[in-house]
Design an enzyme around this catalytic site. Structure first.
Site, PDB file in Angstrom:
ATOM      1  N   GLU A   1      -3.658   0.457 -10.917  1.00 24.16           N
ATOM      2  CA  GLU A   1      -5.140   1.076 -11.207  1.00 24.16           C
ATOM      3  C   GLU A   1      -5.975   0.093 -10.691  1.00 24.16           C
ATOM      4  O   GLU A   1      -6.124  -1.050 -11.092  1.00 24.16           O
ATOM      5  CB  GLU A   1      -5.072   1.274 -12.670  1.00 24.16           C
TER       6      GLU A   1
ATOM      7  N   TYR B   1     -11.656   8.847   6.480  1.00 27.42           N
ATOM      8  CA  TYR B   1     -12.902   9.236   7.229  1.00 27.42           C
ATOM      9  C   TYR B   1     -13.109   9.129   8.546  1.00 27.42           C
ATOM     10  O   TYR B   1     -14.147   9.386   8.960  1.00 27.42           O
ATOM     11  CB  TYR B   1     -13.928   8.557   6.255  1.00 27.42           C
TER      12      TYR B   1
ATOM     13  N   HIS C   1     -12.621  -2.347  10.977  1.00 28.46           N
ATOM     14  CA  HIS C   1     -12.891  -3.289   9.975  1.00 28.46           C
ATOM     15  C   HIS C   1     -11.588  -3.929   9.432  1.00 28.46           C
ATOM     16  O   HIS C   1     -11.524  -5.158   9.339  1.00 28.46           O
ATOM     17  CB  HIS C   1     -13.409  -2.380   8.713  1.00 28.46           C
TER      18      HIS C   1
ATOM     19  N   PHE D   1      -7.121   7.903  10.113  1.00 25.27           N
ATOM     20  CA  PHE D   1      -6.709   8.525   8.801  1.00 25.27           C
ATOM     21  C   PHE D   1      -8.126   8.755   8.151  1.00 25.27           C
ATOM     22  O   PHE D   1      -9.122   7.994   8.693  1.00 25.27           O
ATOM     23  CB  PHE D   1      -5.720   7.782   8.078  1.00 25.27           C
TER      24      PHE D   1
ATOM     25  N   THR E   1       0.995  -1.200   0.018  1.00 26.02           N
ATOM     26  CA  THR E   1       0.007  -0.004  -0.024  1.00 26.02           C
ATOM     27  C   THR E   1       0.923   1.310  -0.038  1.00 26.02           C
ATOM     28  O   THR E   1       2.016   1.166   0.470  1.00 26.02           O
ATOM     29  CB  THR E   1      -0.803   0.013   1.181  1.00 26.02           C
TER      30      THR E   1
ATOM     31  N   ASP F   1      -8.187  -3.404   0.077  1.00 23.00           N
ATOM     32  CA  ASP F   1      -9.134  -2.411  -0.453  1.00 23.00           C
ATOM     33  C   ASP F   1     -10.058  -2.295   0.403  1.00 23.00           C
ATOM     34  O   ASP F   1     -10.803  -3.007   0.947  1.00 23.00           O
ATOM     35  CB  ASP F   1      -9.490  -2.882  -1.795  1.00 23.00           C
TER      36      ASP F   1
HETATM   37  P1  ITT Z   1      -3.533   1.822  -1.575  1.00 23.95           P
HETATM   38  O1  ITT Z   1      -4.577   1.607  -2.660  1.00 23.95           O
HETATM   39  O2  ITT Z   1      -2.110   2.095  -2.005  1.00 23.95           O
HETATM   40  O3  ITT Z   1      -3.624   0.791  -0.499  1.00 23.95           O
HETATM   41  P2  ITT Z   1      -5.557   3.861  -1.106  1.00 23.95           P
HETATM   42  O4  ITT Z   1      -5.722   4.819   0.221  1.00 23.95           O
HETATM   43  O5  ITT Z   1      -5.711   4.532  -2.275  1.00 23.95           O
HETATM   44  O6  ITT Z   1      -4.173   3.048  -0.894  1.00 23.95           O
HETATM   45  P3  ITT Z   1      -7.772   2.205  -1.275  1.00 23.95           P
HETATM   46  O7  ITT Z   1      -8.052   2.303  -2.572  1.00 23.95           O
HETATM   47  O8  ITT Z   1      -8.219   0.889  -0.459  1.00 23.95           O
HETATM   48  O9  ITT Z   1      -6.264   2.794  -0.642  1.00 23.95           O
HETATM   49  O10 ITT Z   1      -8.774   3.496  -0.632  1.00 23.95           O
HETATM   50  C1  ITT Z   1      -9.145   3.322   0.935  1.00 23.95           C
HETATM   51  C2  ITT Z   1      -9.831   4.717   1.272  1.00 23.95           C
HETATM   52  O11 ITT Z   1     -10.866   4.564   2.053  1.00 23.95           O
HETATM   53  C3  ITT Z   1      -8.530   5.613   2.132  1.00 23.95           C
HETATM   54  O12 ITT Z   1      -7.915   6.419   1.515  1.00 23.95           O
HETATM   55  C4  ITT Z   1      -9.702   6.447   3.006  1.00 23.95           C
HETATM   56  O13 ITT Z   1     -10.182   7.348   2.451  1.00 23.95           O
HETATM   57  C5  ITT Z   1     -10.620   5.307   3.424  1.00 23.95           C
HETATM   58  N1  ITT Z   1     -10.510   4.149   4.365  1.00 23.95           N
HETATM   59  C6  ITT Z   1      -9.985   2.967   4.287  1.00 23.95           C
HETATM   60  N2  ITT Z   1      -9.618   2.611   5.630  1.00 23.95           N
HETATM   61  C7  ITT Z   1      -9.900   3.523   6.647  1.00 23.95           C
HETATM   62  C8  ITT Z   1      -9.850   3.706   7.924  1.00 23.95           C
HETATM   63  O14 ITT Z   1      -9.286   2.829   8.384  1.00 23.95           O
HETATM   64  N3  ITT Z   1     -10.337   5.059   8.382  1.00 23.95           N
HETATM   65  C9  ITT Z   1     -10.544   6.089   7.424  1.00 23.95           C
HETATM   66  N4  ITT Z   1     -10.824   6.008   6.337  1.00 23.95           N
HETATM   67  C10 ITT Z   1     -10.457   4.872   5.648  1.00 23.95           C
END
Ligand code: ITT
Length: 205
Positions: A43, A157, A183, A155, A10, A72
């Site tokens: 992507e 939301y 989660h 981080f 990630t 994801d």
């Molecule tokens: P990678 O794909 O490199 O892992 P990303 O941030 O783009 O990084 P995702 O596509 O899985 O990862 O998007 C996850 C988004 O969902 C993340 O950027 C947050 O905005 C939200 N999110 C996921 N887990 C969260 C958490 O534990 N607390 C708050 N927001 C979360």
């Protein structure tokens, strides 16, 4: 004998911090994408968390030759019919940061027909062997969207994700407390056995 490596695939620093805690004690040495010289993004073309997690885990595993864990994850808001969902990180457009995404979501929710504020975080972890199978594990955490952001932990939301049982937002919890109920923690709980099985199979370099 040196521990086999597990790539935590990630670019999200918040996720990396959490995986370091959540996977403490596992018989692998955790390495990040930058440590193996991977700086680009895969992507996310899938329509589900599961498709995107598999896509990321398989691509980074092929490229690195390592056992790879990708997740994801995102927020599903009932009054927005499950949005932002798989688009959680891209919701407010390119270049937006967490505060802009939160403001955008609150604005959308204010315009929604339904007054219901229920929501959930969902996380799907995919674990891919470079030349083998890919397995997944999922976890969710239920909550309510708060009117205004509160707290500075976590981080994404987290500042608007209110947990009725805890009486605070996810961002007001300590990292230890978030890692008990999130989660991601629930998905890791299920993924742990899959990782141990991968270790026993001895397929990691
Ligand atoms: P990678 O794909 O490199 O892992 P990303 O941030 O783009 O990084 P995702 O596509 O899985 O990862 O998007 C996850 C988004 O969902 C993340 O950027 C947050 O905005 C939200 N999110 C996921 N887990 C969260 C958490 O534990 N607390 C708050 N927001 C979360």
């Amino acid at each position: 004998m040196p521990k086999p490596r597990l790539l935590i695939a990630t670019h999200n620093q918040g996720k990396i911090r959490e995986y370091k805690h959540l996977l403490a004690g596992i018989p692998f040495r955790l390495v990040g994408l930058d440590e193996v010289g991977i700086f680009h993004d895969v992507e996310e073309t899938g329509d589900t968390f599961s498709e995107n997690a598999i896509l990321k885990a398989q691509a980074y595993s092929r490229e690195s030759g390592l056992l790879t864990l990708a997740d994801d994850s995102g927020l599903e808001v009932d009054a927005l019919l499950g949005e932002p969902g798989v688009r959680s990180s891209r919701y407010a457009g390119p270049g937006a940061g967490d505060p802009e995404r939160i403001a955008f979501l609150l604005q959308k929710l204010a315009q929604a027909e339904s007054p219901v504020r229920t929501a959930r975080f969902r996380c799907v972890i995919a674990i891919a062997q470079p030349a083998g199978e890919t397995v997944t594990a999922e976890g969710t955490c239920e909550g309510v969207i708060a009117d205004t952001p509160r707290g500075s932990g976590g981080f994404g939301y987290d500042p608007i994700f209110y947990l009725p049982d805890q009486g605070c937002t996810m961002a007001e919890l300590s990292s230890e407390a978030k890692n008990q109920i999130s989660h991601r923690a629930r998905a890791v709980h299920r993924a742990r056995d899959l990782l141990l099985a991968a270790d026993r199979a001895g397929e990691t370099p």
